[in-house]
Design a protein around this motif. Sequence first.
Motif, PDB file in Angstrom:
ATOM      1  N   LEU A  84      21.564-137.379  38.971  1.00 38.98           N
ATOM      2  CA  LEU A  84      20.754-136.459  39.777  1.00 38.98           C
ATOM      3  C   LEU A  84      19.308-136.908  39.906  1.00 38.98           C
ATOM      4  N   ASN A  85      18.863-137.776  39.020  1.00 43.40           N
ATOM      5  CA  ASN A  85      17.508-138.326  39.133  1.00 43.40           C
ATOM      6  C   ASN A  85      17.343-139.180  40.380  1.00 43.40           C
ATOM      7  N   ASN A  86      18.452-139.539  41.020  1.00 44.03           N
ATOM      8  CA  ASN A  86      18.397-140.293  42.271  1.00 44.03           C
ATOM      9  C   ASN A  86      18.053-139.408  43.466  1.00 44.03           C
ATOM     10  N   PHE A  87      18.043-138.092  43.265  1.00 49.94           N
ATOM     11  CA  PHE A  87      17.821-137.150  44.353  1.00 49.94           C
ATOM     12  C   PHE A  87      16.466-136.467  44.206  1.00 49.94           C
ATOM     13  N   PRO A  88      15.842-136.082  45.324  1.00 45.32           N
ATOM     14  CA  PRO A  88      14.598-135.308  45.223  1.00 45.32           C
ATOM     15  C   PRO A  88      14.854-134.009  44.453  1.00 45.32           C
ATOM     16  N   SER A  89      13.916-133.612  43.619  1.00 48.54           N
ATOM     17  CA  SER A  89      14.094-132.407  42.796  1.00 48.54           C
ATOM     18  C   SER A  89      14.223-131.151  43.649  1.00 48.54           C
ATOM     19  N   THR A  90      13.760-131.219  44.896  1.00 46.96           N
ATOM     20  CA  THR A  90      13.813-130.061  45.799  1.00 46.96           C
ATOM     21  C   THR A  90      15.130-129.983  46.573  1.00 46.96           C
ATOM     22  N   GLU A  91      15.976-131.016  46.441  1.00 49.49           N
ATOM     23  CA  GLU A  91      17.239-131.057  47.191  1.00 49.49           C
ATOM     24  C   GLU A  91      18.279-130.171  46.511  1.00 49.49           C
ATOM     25  N   SER A  92      18.658-129.095  47.185  1.00 51.69           N
ATOM     26  CA  SER A  92      19.698-128.208  46.650  1.00 51.69           C
ATOM     27  C   SER A  92      21.059-128.769  47.032  1.00 51.69           C
ATOM     28  N   LEU A  93      21.823-129.176  46.032  1.00 52.59           N
ATOM     29  CA  LEU A  93      23.116-129.800  46.263  1.00 52.59           C
ATOM     30  C   LEU A  93      24.249-128.810  46.021  1.00 52.59           C
ATOM     31  N   TYR A  94      25.426-129.157  46.538  1.00 52.66           N
ATOM     32  CA  TYR A  94      26.659-128.435  46.197  1.00 52.66           C
ATOM     33  C   TYR A  94      27.468-129.421  45.369  1.00 52.66           C
ATOM     34  N   VAL A  95      27.704-129.094  44.104  1.00 56.63           N
ATOM     35  CA  VAL A  95      28.363-130.048  43.217  1.00 56.63           C
ATOM     36  C   VAL A  95      29.662-129.467  42.665  1.00 56.63           C
ATOM     37  N   LYS A  96      30.583-130.358  42.367  1.00 65.54           N
ATOM     38  CA  LYS A  96      31.856-129.967  41.759  1.00 65.54           C
ATOM     39  C   LYS A  96      31.864-130.382  40.295  1.00 65.54           C
ATOM     40  N   VAL A  97      32.116-129.417  39.435  1.00 66.95           N
ATOM     41  CA  VAL A  97      32.292-129.683  38.008  1.00 66.95           C
ATOM     42  C   VAL A  97      33.772-129.545  37.707  1.00 66.95           C
ATOM     43  N   GLY A  98      34.388-130.644  37.296  1.00 69.47           N
ATOM     44  CA  GLY A  98      35.815-130.633  37.014  1.00 69.47           C
ATOM     45  C   GLY A  98      36.104-130.632  35.527  1.00 69.47           C
ATOM     46  N   MET A  99      37.361-130.895  35.197  1.00 68.20           N
ATOM     47  CA  MET A  99      37.803-130.832  33.803  1.00 68.20           C
ATOM     48  C   MET A  99      37.070-131.822  32.913  1.00 68.20           C
ATOM     49  N   GLU A 100      36.891-133.045  33.394  1.00 65.06           N
ATOM     50  CA  GLU A 100      36.280-134.083  32.562  1.00 65.06           C
ATOM     51  C   GLU A 100      34.920-133.634  32.028  1.00 65.06           C
ATOM     52  N   LEU A 101      34.071-133.136  32.924  1.00 63.18           N
ATOM     53  CA  LEU A 101      32.725-132.743  32.529  1.00 63.18           C
ATOM     54  C   LEU A 101      32.705-131.406  31.794  1.00 63.18           C
ATOM     55  N   PHE A 102      33.453-130.427  32.314  1.00 63.41           N
ATOM     56  CA  PHE A 102      33.430-129.088  31.715  1.00 63.41           C
ATOM     57  C   PHE A 102      33.977-129.096  30.292  1.00 63.41           C
ATOM     58  N   TYR A 103      35.040-129.857  30.060  1.00 59.65           N
ATOM     59  CA  TYR A 103      35.636-129.869  28.726  1.00 59.65           C
ATOM     60  C   TYR A 103      34.784-130.632  27.714  1.00 59.65           C
ATOM     61  N   GLN A 104      33.873-131.479  28.192  1.00 62.77           N
ATOM     62  CA  GLN A 104      32.953-132.157  27.280  1.00 62.77           C
ATOM     63  C   GLN A 104      31.703-131.325  27.003  1.00 62.77           C
ATOM     64  N   GLU A 105      31.198-130.672  28.040  1.00 63.85           N
ATOM     65  CA  GLU A 105      29.904-130.003  27.939  1.00 63.85           C
ATOM     66  C   GLU A 105      29.985-128.476  27.886  1.00 63.85           C
ATOM     67  N   GLY A 106      31.108-127.917  28.322  1.00 61.69           N
ATOM     68  CA  GLY A 106      31.276-126.467  28.251  1.00 61.69           C
ATOM     69  C   GLY A 106      30.484-125.709  29.305  1.00 61.69           C
ATOM     70  N   PRO A 107      30.435-124.387  29.175  1.00 62.70           N
ATOM     71  CA  PRO A 107      29.768-123.540  30.171  1.00 62.70           C
ATOM     72  C   PRO A 107      28.301-123.870  30.392  1.00 62.70           C
ATOM     73  N   GLU A 108      27.644-124.465  29.405  1.00 59.40           N
ATOM     74  CA  GLU A 108      26.215-124.748  29.529  1.00 59.40           C
ATOM     75  C   GLU A 108      25.911-125.687  30.690  1.00 59.40           C
ATOM     76  N   ILE A 109      26.835-126.573  31.026  1.00 61.39           N
ATOM     77  CA  ILE A 109      26.584-127.492  32.129  1.00 61.39           C
ATOM     78  C   ILE A 109      26.495-126.737  33.450  1.00 61.39           C
ATOM     79  N   VAL A 110      27.298-125.684  33.590  1.00 61.96           N
ATOM     80  CA  VAL A 110      27.241-124.865  34.803  1.00 61.96           C
ATOM     81  C   VAL A 110      25.924-124.098  34.855  1.00 61.96           C
ATOM     82  N   LYS A 111      25.536-123.508  33.726  1.00 60.20           N
ATOM     83  CA  LYS A 111      24.276-122.752  33.672  1.00 60.20           C
ATOM     84  C   LYS A 111      23.088-123.644  34.007  1.00 60.20           C
ATOM     85  N   TRP A 112      23.120-124.861  33.491  1.00 62.47           N
ATOM     86  CA  TRP A 112      22.018-125.805  33.730  1.00 62.47           C
ATOM     87  C   TRP A 112      21.937-126.190  35.205  1.00 62.47           C
TER      88      TRP A 112
END
Length: 238
Positions: A21-49
């Motif tokens: 995400l550091n490749n994108f302007p901080s003001t760019e509002s993106l639509y992102v998909k969080v799948g099993m790989e990321l969610f099962y490693q990081e948990g709900p906190e990744i969505v909140k962040w």
Amino acid sequence: MSHRPIIALDLPSREEVEKFLNNFPSTESLYVKVGMELFYQEGPEIVKWLKAAGHSVFLDLKLHDIPNTVEHAMKGLAKLGVDMTNVHAAGGIKMMEAAKRGLEAGKPDGSETPVLIAVTQLTSTSEEEMHHDQLINVSLKESVQHYAKCAETAGLNGVVSSALEVGFIKEGTSSEFVCLTPGIRPSGSDAGDQKRVMTPSEAAKIGSDYIVVGRPITQAEEPYQAYLAIKKEWNGEK
């Protein structure tokens, strides 16, 4: 209004997501998909962040269990403020109805119920594999269309499907029923493990409402430029 392609964050950790995400302007509002790989490693906190950073989140966990379990799980996921989530249509109409109840019960006060869609057949599944592995003897088209109609009966907003199936799904459902299309690849790129793919412009022409793009953006040398090019093609811009 310009539609945003959904970026599949198929990455192993928050550290890798931050680096991407550091490749994108901080003001760019993106639509992102969080799948099993990321969610099962990081948990709900990744969505909140991600939500705190101003991004929209499609939580792609493809729930498939007994209705009661799915209802309570969805109630918890809705509290995270996700914008979209999904289930497997193979779980049946009662399970999909339970999923919708859970989302409605768990959504934060004053917010809209998250978009709820169902997976028909995975885009990695061929018709031959469906026949052999699932013992479903109708055509892939018939299976997908049947699952889509079940999802609509259950009150879901739409389905995940290959862009190749959008046309006949739209024919068999209401005008409000949406199709989210993964397996999108820019012209000339590698299809990877997806067997049913299309370009952004083709998906737009055939009527996809959302597209999901992963590696052509996340593995690009210049992710932001790759994202902008796909976004322009998706929106029919020159």
